[in-house]
Design a protein around this motif. Structure first.
Motif, short mmCIF file in Angstrom:
data_model
loop_
_atom_site.label_atom_id
_atom_site.label_comp_id
_atom_site.label_asym_id
_atom_site.label_seq_id
_atom_site.Cartn_x
_atom_site.Cartn_y
_atom_site.Cartn_z
N SER A 8 0.55 -1.51 -0.54
CA SER A 8 -0.10 -0.38 0.15
C SER A 8 0.94 1.20 0.06
CB SER A 8 -1.09 -0.30 1.66
OG SER A 8 -1.93 -1.20 1.29
N ALA A 9 2.21 0.98 0.64
CA ALA A 9 3.18 2.38 0.22
C ALA A 9 3.62 2.49 -1.24
CB ALA A 9 4.13 1.90 2.09
N GLU A 10 3.59 1.74 -1.13
CA GLU A 10 4.28 2.03 -2.86
C GLU A 10 3.45 2.38 -3.68
OE1 GLU A 10 5.76 -2.28 -3.72
OE2 GLU A 10 7.04 -1.79 -1.57
N LEU A 11 1.90 1.66 -3.52
CA LEU A 11 1.15 2.35 -4.35
C LEU A 11 1.33 4.45 -4.11
CD1 LEU A 11 -1.80 -0.38 -4.03
CD2 LEU A 11 -0.78 0.30 -6.14
N MET A 12 1.21 4.40 -2.73
CA MET A 12 1.11 6.06 -2.73
C MET A 12 1.88 6.84 -3.13
SD MET A 12 -0.84 8.31 -0.66
CE MET A 12 -1.24 7.10 1.11
N CYS A 13 3.10 6.06 -3.01
CA CYS A 13 4.35 6.90 -3.69
C CYS A 13 3.93 6.77 -5.57
CB CYS A 13 5.51 6.27 -3.41
SG CYS A 13 6.30 5.55 -2.04
N GLU A 14 3.85 5.65 -5.90
CA GLU A 14 2.98 5.82 -7.64
C GLU A 14 2.29 7.11 -6.95
OE1 GLU A 14 1.57 1.99 -8.69
OE2 GLU A 14 3.78 0.88 -7.75
N ALA A 15 0.71 7.38 -6.52
CA ALA A 15 0.23 7.73 -6.96
C ALA A 15 0.76 9.05 -7.01
CB ALA A 15 -1.43 7.75 -5.55
N LEU A 16 1.02 10.06 -5.78
CA LEU A 16 1.94 11.51 -5.42
C LEU A 16 2.86 11.28 -6.37
CD1 LEU A 16 1.48 11.16 -1.39
CD2 LEU A 16 -0.48 11.43 -2.65
N ALA A 17 3.00 10.15 -6.70
CA ALA A 17 4.30 11.27 -7.85
C ALA A 17 4.07 11.77 -9.42
CB ALA A 17 5.11 9.98 -8.54
N ASP A 18 4.81 12.91 -9.42
CA ASP A 18 4.06 13.51 -10.76
C ASP A 18 3.72 13.12 -11.86
OD1 ASP A 18 3.75 16.08 -9.20
OD2 ASP A 18 5.74 16.94 -9.32
N ASP A 19 3.70 13.53 -13.07
CA ASP A 19 3.57 11.92 -13.91
C ASP A 19 5.64 12.88 -14.52
OD1 ASP A 19 1.08 12.27 -14.17
OD2 ASP A 19 0.38 13.94 -15.97
N GLY A 20 5.59 11.34 -15.42
CA GLY A 20 6.96 10.96 -15.11
C GLY A 20 7.83 11.16 -14.06
N GLN A 21 7.79 11.08 -12.95
CA GLN A 21 8.38 11.59 -12.16
C GLN A 21 8.45 9.98 -11.49
OE1 GLN A 21 7.08 13.65 -8.44
NE2 GLN A 21 9.32 14.16 -8.43
N ASP A 22 9.57 10.10 -11.19
CA ASP A 22 10.50 8.33 -10.31
C ASP A 22 9.34 8.24 -8.87
OD1 ASP A 22 10.58 6.51 -8.40
OD2 ASP A 22 12.57 6.51 -9.97
#
Length: 322
Positions: A142-156
């Motif tokens: 779930s933490a990994e999903l949160m990181c993905e969700a909060l990353a800007d387009d194209g951002q790691d």
């Protein structure tokens, strides 16, 4: 197969080596559950457990529910021990508080399989196996999903930043503790720029979680994401965000994907969750218990798979029935 539904509940422990020689042709499995009425996951689990037991000719199931009451669960466990059932499956109301009861079952030479949410580590010597999800890994996913969700387009995703709140499960409940631990530890590793502003318990309850989220929304002008220990609580948070007209500003992540979470995901209101089947949970617990009685070797931590689910891959998963 005979199923006995009663208002009692219990738990127990010990491996089933020498025990396997003592049971009769009919195996009596006593199951003590946490709180069937609190959410649809537990209701579906109970139904699936009963159906699985009914599919076995030589199994008699004594199906019990503690109603979320530790004292009641301990008393019911004592009742199962007195009934001399062949094996006890326990879904603990509190992983720490039930350890003495599990030890008592062990001393009575009744093997115990812990299901769904594990007991405290000091009780491990008294159980045959844990059957259920890897809750620490669920929190980490779930933490990994949160990181993905909060990353800007194209951002790691590792470079994501933001402020989030967390709605945890029932205090003292192992699943809640482990999912929170897995989430917090992995979040700090995977995207250290994301800050947890506050954590409050939602007790697995949608209405309480909605109230918790309402308070968060009043207290914090900026909330970029919400992590909830299951989708029942997550949808409570979503309802609060909807009422405050703030849905679009935050990513909502859950664990244990419920039907309402699945629907919210399809609508684009909910970013992601962890797919966990109560049917798989129940069937795995019963199979593990029967294997223990028969003297078969089973993994001490007998996990079943719980993958990530988002709008991008949700078509690969059936809509939850709970």
């Amino acid at each position: 197969m005979k199923t006995i539904l009663t208002a009692l509940v219990a738990t127990t422990a010990l491996t089933g080596a020498a025990f396997a020689e003592s049971h009769t042709d009919t195996i009596t499995v006593g199951i003590t559950q946490n709180n069937v009425g609190v959410d649809s996951y537990q209701t579906t689990y109970e139904q699936a457990f009963i159906e699985a037991a009914e599919g076995m000719d030589n199994v008699e199931a004594v199906v019990l529910d503690a109603g979320g009451d530790v004292a009641r669960q301990i008393a019911q466990m004592q009742d199962l021990i007195q009934q001399q059932v062949d094996v006890i499956v326990i879904w603990p109301t509190n992983g720490q508080a039930v350890v003495p009861a599990v030890r008592a079952a062990s001393q009575a030479n009744i093997p115990v399989v812990v299901t769904n949410s594990n007991i405290a580590e000091e009780g491990f010597d008294f159980i045959a196996s844990f059957s259920g999800p890897n809750n620490v890994q669920q929190g980490a996913s779930s933490a990994e999903l949160m990181c993905e969700a909060l990353a800007d387009d194209g951002q790691d995703p590792s470079e994501a930043t933001g402020q989030i709140v967390q709605i945890s499960g029932q205090p003292g409940y192992t699943t809640a503790i482990e999912r929170q631990e897995g989430f917090e530890d992995r979040l700090a590793e995977a995207c250290p720029g994301v800050e947890i502003l506050e954590t409050q318990p939602g007790d697995w309850n949608r209405e309480k979680s909605q109230r918790v989220m309402e308070n968060f929304l009043v207290k914090y002008d900026q909330i970029d994401g919400v992590y909830s220990g299951d989708d029942n609580m997550g949808v409570g948070a979503l309802n609060a965000a909807k009422a405050a007209d703030r849905v679009g500003e935050m990513a909502l992540i859950g664990a244990t994907n419920f039907a309402v979470g699945y629907e919210a995901m399809a609508a684009g209101e909910y970013y992601g969750s962890i797919y966990q089947s109560p049917v798989d949970d129940a069937q795995n617990a019963l199979k593990t218990a029967i294997a223990v009685v028969n003297g078969e070797e089973v993994p001490f931590l007998n996990y079943f798979e719980t993958p990530k689910i988002t709008r991008d891959n949700m078509d690969e998963f059936s809509k939850p029935v709970f």
